[in-house]
Design a protein around this motif. Structure first.
Motif, PDB file in Angstrom:
ATOM      1  N   GLN A  12      51.831 -18.020  61.705  1.00 14.28           N
ATOM      2  CA  GLN A  12      51.699 -19.403  62.630  1.00 14.28           C
ATOM      3  C   GLN A  12      52.114 -20.526  61.944  1.00 14.28           C
ATOM      4  O   GLN A  12      52.484 -21.170  62.743  1.00 14.28           O
ATOM      5  N   SER A  13      51.869 -20.559  60.715  1.00 11.91           N
ATOM      6  CA  SER A  13      52.582 -22.035  60.055  1.00 11.91           C
ATOM      7  C   SER A  13      54.050 -22.031  60.023  1.00 11.91           C
ATOM      8  O   SER A  13      54.460 -22.956  60.434  1.00 11.91           O
ATOM      9  N   ILE A 261      46.348 -26.047  56.616  1.00 13.39           N
ATOM     10  CA  ILE A 261      47.381 -25.686  57.434  1.00 13.39           C
ATOM     11  C   ILE A 261      48.151 -24.246  56.826  1.00 13.39           C
ATOM     12  O   ILE A 261      48.623 -23.378  57.841  1.00 13.39           O
ATOM     13  N   GLY A 263      46.917 -21.755  55.679  1.00 18.69           N
ATOM     14  CA  GLY A 263      46.134 -20.443  55.661  1.00 18.69           C
ATOM     15  C   GLY A 263      45.255 -20.280  54.652  1.00 18.69           C
ATOM     16  O   GLY A 263      44.391 -19.223  54.779  1.00 18.69           O
ATOM     17  N   GLY A 279      52.437 -25.321  54.460  1.00 15.33           N
ATOM     18  CA  GLY A 279      51.562 -26.282  55.100  1.00 15.33           C
ATOM     19  C   GLY A 279      52.302 -27.800  54.475  1.00 15.33           C
ATOM     20  O   GLY A 279      52.048 -28.988  55.409  1.00 15.33           O
ATOM     21  N   VAL A 307      45.545 -32.682  63.661  1.00 16.58           N
ATOM     22  CA  VAL A 307      46.310 -31.519  63.058  1.00 16.58           C
ATOM     23  C   VAL A 307      45.535 -30.622  62.094  1.00 16.58           C
ATOM     24  O   VAL A 307      45.140 -29.490  62.135  1.00 16.58           O
ATOM     25  N   ILE A 308      44.494 -31.523  61.294  1.00 17.57           N
ATOM     26  CA  ILE A 308      43.608 -30.921  60.305  1.00 17.57           C
ATOM     27  C   ILE A 308      42.489 -30.205  60.981  1.00 17.57           C
ATOM     28  O   ILE A 308      42.264 -29.014  60.699  1.00 17.57           O
ATOM     29  N   ALA A 311      43.774 -26.953  62.753  1.00 16.84           N
ATOM     30  CA  ALA A 311      44.125 -25.829  61.426  1.00 16.84           C
ATOM     31  C   ALA A 311      42.775 -25.331  61.105  1.00 16.84           C
ATOM     32  O   ALA A 311      42.629 -24.177  61.148  1.00 16.84           O
ATOM     33  N   ASP A 315      41.565 -21.573  61.731  1.00 22.74           N
ATOM     34  CA  ASP A 315      41.170 -20.441  60.522  1.00 22.74           C
ATOM     35  C   ASP A 315      39.814 -19.993  60.932  1.00 22.74           C
ATOM     36  O   ASP A 315      39.646 -18.533  60.548  1.00 22.74           O
TER      37      ASP A 315
END
Length: 322
Positions: A12-13, A261, A263, A279, A307-308, A311, A315
């Motif tokens: 996904q990243s 981001i 993972g 990331g 965005v954080i 993410a 997760d």
């Protein structure tokens, strides 16, 4: 269905980076240029160094909020020793420092601050968030005391080479971050220390029962995070040809963003250095794209925070699906 979801979670990243690059290249004709590419790589080299150290800490189920202040402190100490040395007034003694000596002093300072964080966390059972938040303030205060609130500048071409030089057609900061990444990959994948780090993050009580010296490993990990923040401080100070007392503010947020981001689970025990690098690249590309599009710095902070948050939500969703 579960297999497809796991496959998506794994990539996904990378998918997000590709989509981001496509969108930015459509919105700005300056994005996909060689000069801009090197500019992005040079800028993210600092965050990669810090984020690699943050990854090691987060893998043990910890956090380090002090890295931005440690970056400033180590950069200031290196700059001050190069420019002025140390004067011992009681004996009229002056101790000068070579370039190498000043750099080593900065690196040892970072490692020492990190070790102190680890000691406070393991010996006095202070939660990592609280211990490193306190160190964030302490290190910033020490930086201001060392510099008296003024920048320390002018160091010469040799030191400037660290932040602005080129080697074999590649910026020196990129080489430094590459060495940091490869070293961390070897440590996490090929050494007992790496296995201990993952074991502690996965289940600390089980790690203790299996004979792992949890306190020792944590102190080592926080020391490494501090030393890598110092590396970032050297790059920033060299690039600016100045040690700024306010350097590194909010750098810990970029590092945490890169880790999440990429993972690495905030619960510890799961994640990779390569994911963190990816990331960091996403954060760097996003920052660069927002600047090229003339987005307000205030909105840049809003976007980065969003965005954080996204993410972390992803997760948590992936953790529940496993």
């Amino acid at each position: 269905m579960t297999l497809n979801r796991q496959h998506f979670a794994k990539f996904q990243s990378l998918i997000a980076l590709v989509v981001l690059c496509i969108v930015l290249s459509c919105l700005s004709d300056k994005f996909l240029t060689v000069d801009n590419g090197w500019n992005v790589m040079r800028q993210i080299s600092v965050n990669i160094c810090i984020a690699v150290g943050m990854t090691l800490v987060v893998l043990t189920s910890g956090i380090d909020l002090s890295v931005g202040s440690v970056l400033a402190l180590c950069g200031a100490i290196t700059a001050g020793l190069m420019k002025n040395g140390i004067e011992v007034h009681s004996s009229n003694l002056y101790i000068g420092f070579t370039l190498l000596g000043a750099i080593l002093a900065g690196l040892f300072t970072g490692a020492g601050v990190g070790a102190f964080n680890g000691f406070a966390i393991t010996r006095f059972k202070v939660p990592p968030f609280v211990a490193t938040l306190a160190m964030l303030t302490i290190a910033r205060g020490l930086t201001l005391l060392w510099t008296q609130g003024f920048p320390i500048s002018v160091f010469g071409e040799k030191f400037g080479y660290i932040g602005t030089g080129w080697f074999l057609g590649i910026p020196v900061p990129v080489w430094i971050s590459a060495i940091v990444v490869l070293t961390a990959v070897v440590i996490t994948m090929k050494t007992p220390l790496g296995r201990y780090i993952y074991a502690i993050g996965g289940n600390e009580n089980a790690a203790k029962l299996s004979g792992i010296n949890v306190s020792k490993v944590k102190i080592i990990v926080y020391s490494m995070a501090g030393a890598l923040a110092a590396v970032g401080g050297l790059i920033v100070t060299s690039r600016l040809d100045s040690a700024q007392p306010n350097a590194g503010i909010s750098y810990e947020l970029d590092a945490i963003a890169a880790v999440v981001i990429g993972g690495t689970s905030l619960s510890g025990g799961k994640g990779t250095i390569w994911g963190t690098v990816l990331g960091a690249v996403i954060i760097g590309v996003l920052n660069n794209g927002l600047v090229l599009l003339n987005v307000s710095p205030f909105w840049q902070q809003v976007v980065k925070g969003g965005v954080i948050l996204l993410a972390v939500i992803i997760d948590k969703a992936n953790s529940k699906s496993e």
